[in-house]
Design a protein around this motif. Structure first.
Motif, PDB file in Angstrom:
ATOM      1  N   GLY A   1      -1.631   8.507   2.273  1.00  0.00           N
ATOM      2  CA  GLY A   1      -2.772   7.698   1.880  1.00  0.00           C
ATOM      3  C   GLY A   1      -2.343   6.487   1.069  1.00  0.00           C
ATOM      4  N   PHE A   2      -3.355   5.738   0.580  1.00  0.00           N
ATOM      5  CA  PHE A   2      -3.061   4.510  -0.155  1.00  0.00           C
ATOM      6  C   PHE A   2      -2.242   4.799  -1.405  1.00  0.00           C
ATOM      7  CE2 PHE A   2      -4.156   1.738  -3.733  1.00  0.00           C
ATOM      8  CZ  PHE A   2      -3.745   0.517  -3.237  1.00  0.00           C
ATOM      9  N   TRP A   3      -2.618   5.809  -2.169  1.00  0.00           N
ATOM     10  CA  TRP A   3      -1.927   6.090  -3.426  1.00  0.00           C
ATOM     11  C   TRP A   3      -0.477   6.504  -3.194  1.00  0.00           C
ATOM     12  CZ3 TRP A   3      -2.048   4.831  -8.207  1.00  0.00           C
ATOM     13  CH2 TRP A   3      -1.347   5.571  -9.154  1.00  0.00           C
ATOM     14  N   LYS A   4      -0.231   7.363  -2.194  1.00  0.00           N
ATOM     15  CA  LYS A   4       1.133   7.791  -1.911  1.00  0.00           C
ATOM     16  C   LYS A   4       1.975   6.629  -1.402  1.00  0.00           C
ATOM     17  CE  LYS A   4       0.422  12.736  -1.055  1.00  0.00           C
ATOM     18  NZ  LYS A   4       0.605  13.846  -0.102  1.00  0.00           N
ATOM     19  N   ARG A   5       1.384   5.771  -0.584  1.00  0.00           N
ATOM     20  CA  ARG A   5       2.131   4.600  -0.111  1.00  0.00           C
ATOM     21  C   ARG A   5       2.470   3.669  -1.265  1.00  0.00           C
ATOM     22  NH1 ARG A   5      -1.877   4.312   3.952  1.00  0.00           N
ATOM     23  NH2 ARG A   5      -2.594   2.309   3.105  1.00  0.00           N
ATOM     24  N   PHE A   6       1.542   3.546  -2.215  1.00  0.00           N
ATOM     25  CA  PHE A   6       1.808   2.679  -3.360  1.00  0.00           C
ATOM     26  C   PHE A   6       2.939   3.250  -4.218  1.00  0.00           C
ATOM     27  CE2 PHE A   6       1.083   1.817  -7.893  1.00  0.00           C
ATOM     28  CZ  PHE A   6       1.241   0.443  -7.893  1.00  0.00           C
ATOM     29  N   VAL A   7       2.900   4.553  -4.496  1.00  0.00           N
ATOM     30  CA  VAL A   7       3.887   5.173  -5.385  1.00  0.00           C
ATOM     31  C   VAL A   7       5.271   5.218  -4.740  1.00  0.00           C
ATOM     32  CG1 VAL A   7       4.532   7.297  -6.584  1.00  0.00           C
ATOM     33  CG2 VAL A   7       2.151   6.514  -6.620  1.00  0.00           C
ATOM     34  N   HIS A   8       5.332   5.587  -3.474  1.00  0.00           N
ATOM     35  CA  HIS A   8       6.626   5.828  -2.837  1.00  0.00           C
ATOM     36  C   HIS A   8       7.171   4.644  -2.051  1.00  0.00           C
ATOM     37  CE1 HIS A   8       6.431  10.065  -3.938  1.00  0.00           C
ATOM     38  NE2 HIS A   8       5.200  10.124  -3.453  1.00  0.00           N
ATOM     39  N   VAL A   9       6.331   3.679  -1.691  1.00  0.00           N
ATOM     40  CA  VAL A   9       6.790   2.530  -0.907  1.00  0.00           C
ATOM     41  C   VAL A   9       6.731   1.248  -1.732  1.00  0.00           C
ATOM     42  CG1 VAL A   9       6.416   1.136   1.150  1.00  0.00           C
ATOM     43  CG2 VAL A   9       6.086   3.619   1.256  1.00  0.00           C
ATOM     44  N   THR A  10       5.560   0.945  -2.292  1.00  0.00           N
ATOM     45  CA  THR A  10       5.376  -0.338  -2.977  1.00  0.00           C
ATOM     46  C   THR A  10       6.017  -0.360  -4.355  1.00  0.00           C
ATOM     47  OG1 THR A  10       3.266  -0.607  -1.813  1.00  0.00           O
ATOM     48  CG2 THR A  10       3.665  -2.022  -3.720  1.00  0.00           C
ATOM     49  N   LEU A  11       5.797   0.674  -5.142  1.00  0.00           N
ATOM     50  CA  LEU A  11       6.256   0.671  -6.533  1.00  0.00           C
ATOM     51  C   LEU A  11       7.760   0.470  -6.686  1.00  0.00           C
ATOM     52  CD1 LEU A  11       5.174   0.864  -9.386  1.00  0.00           C
ATOM     53  CD2 LEU A  11       5.492   3.344  -9.294  1.00  0.00           C
ATOM     54  N   PRO A  12       8.622   1.102  -5.864  1.00  0.00           N
ATOM     55  CA  PRO A  12      10.063   0.832  -6.021  1.00  0.00           C
ATOM     56  C   PRO A  12      10.437  -0.637  -5.878  1.00  0.00           C
ATOM     57  CG  PRO A  12       9.726   2.792  -4.685  1.00  0.00           C
ATOM     58  CD  PRO A  12       8.369   2.174  -4.883  1.00  0.00           C
ATOM     59  N   PHE A  13       9.712  -1.378  -5.031  1.00  0.00           N
ATOM     60  CA  PHE A  13      10.000  -2.809  -4.890  1.00  0.00           C
ATOM     61  C   PHE A  13       9.461  -3.618  -6.075  1.00  0.00           C
ATOM     62  CE2 PHE A  13      10.496  -1.345  -0.566  1.00  0.00           C
ATOM     63  CZ  PHE A  13      11.504  -2.144  -0.057  1.00  0.00           C
ATOM     64  N   LEU A  14       8.488  -3.071  -6.806  1.00  0.00           N
ATOM     65  CA  LEU A  14       7.911  -3.782  -7.951  1.00  0.00           C
ATOM     66  C   LEU A  14       8.665  -3.539  -9.254  1.00  0.00           C
ATOM     67  CD1 LEU A  14       4.062  -3.252  -7.423  1.00  0.00           C
ATOM     68  CD2 LEU A  14       5.450  -5.214  -6.765  1.00  0.00           C
TER      69      LEU A  14
END
Length: 313
Positions: A218-231
């Motif tokens: 979902g959106f939250w898991k994609r944010f934590v595991h995909v987006t956040l490492p790049f941020l």
């Protein structure tokens, strides 16, 4: 063979031949000569005042006793044991932590929205950046009028929607004033977070989001595991830069509340100003300013240490 013939064979004009006793500077010497004007300017407007402040903090100097009397570290000890200074330190930490948490969350949230395709996205992105162009003085006066107890837009709006039935003294309450200053500071500095995180979001490959969505994330898991490492690298840079700015905050406090009411917004920067220019105790004021410098230096060292860790490579 004459020197003119030698110069012509070397592809030089006769006038370009070296004069006797003249040697060209090497690259290192030339580099120092080129940066010397900048170094002199830095020495004059940065290093000299800092050195003078360090010297002044070791003396008892005031209008009543203009003759400098060496007191060593007494000014620092007196400050660190002063309840008023300790209270200003607590307010500074509150301003720093609250500002960073609110601005970091809002900055990432707005950047995520602006990274999503929608009609008019370019216009909205430009609109979000406008508060960053507003000078601090204008920002402070603007929010003073918004918070005005009689004519302010905030009271008018809250009265209109029925959330309050009488006007609130937003900058007149010791429990509200600091939070209202944080809100005004957030409005101005939020574009910095947005533009930094928006730039970092451009580096996230779409294939990773698509693969995670196919796997049922979902959106939250994609944010934590995909987006956040790049941020994370951008988060470290923004966090430390803004920590240094908020820890030495002075201008918006001076303009909006002048440390009041009842000293509830007196942070370290304003406390140093009061000691030096209101109480005319120059030694204590210099010591308070140096404590800010030492604190910012420690934050800078922590910044360099974090950037060198593998977690942010």
């Amino acid at each position: 063979m004459t020197s003119i013939d030698l110069a012509e064979r070397a592809g030089q004009t006769p006038g370009a031949a070296r004069r006797p006793g003249f040697t060209e500077p090497n690259e290192t010497t030339l580099a120092w000569l080129l940066v010397l004007p900048s170094l002199l300017i830095i020495l004059g407007i940065k290093l000299y005042p800092l050195a003078y402040s360090l010297w002044l903090s070791g003396f008892k100097v005031s209008v009543l006793s203009p003759v400098a009397r060496y007191v060593g570290t007494d000014n620092y000890v007196a400050l660190l044991t002063n309840p008023n200074f300790q209270a200003s330190l607590g307010r500074t930490l509150y301003f720093t932590v609250a500002s960073l948490v609110i601005q970091m969350v809002l900055g990432i949230s707005i950047a995520l929205v602006l990274n999503t395709p929608f009609r008019g996205r370019t216009f909205v992105r430009a609109l979000v950046l406008l508060p960053w162009a507003v000078p601090t003085v204008v920002n402070a006066v603007l929010w003073q009028w918004i918070y005005h107890p009689q004519f302010g837009a905030l009271n008018g709006l809250l009265n209109l929607v029925g959330l309050i039935d009488q006007n609130v003294q937003w900058l007149g309450s010791p429990y509200l004033a600091m939070n209202m200053v944080i809100l005004a500071d957030t409005w101005k500095t939020l574009p910095l977070y947005v533009i930094m995180f928006l730039a970092a979001l451009q580096t996230v490959p779409d294939e990773l989001h698509q693969a995670a969505a196919v796997d049922g994330a979902g959106f939250w898991k994609r944010f934590v595991h995909v987006t956040l490492p790049f941020l994370k690298p951008t988060m470290v840079v923004v966090l430390v830069l803004r920590t240094m700015e908020t820890f030495r905050v002075f201008d918006i406090i001076f303009l909006m509340t002048a440390g009041g009411p009842a000293g509830s917004t007196t942070v370290i920067g304003y406390y140093a100003y009061l000691e030096a220019f209101r109480n005319l105790n120059f030694g204590a004021g210099a010591a308070a300013a140096n404590i800010i410098v030492f604190s910012v230096a420690l934050i800078s060292l922590a910044y360099l240490r974090l950037l060198r860790t593998r977690a942010f490579d």
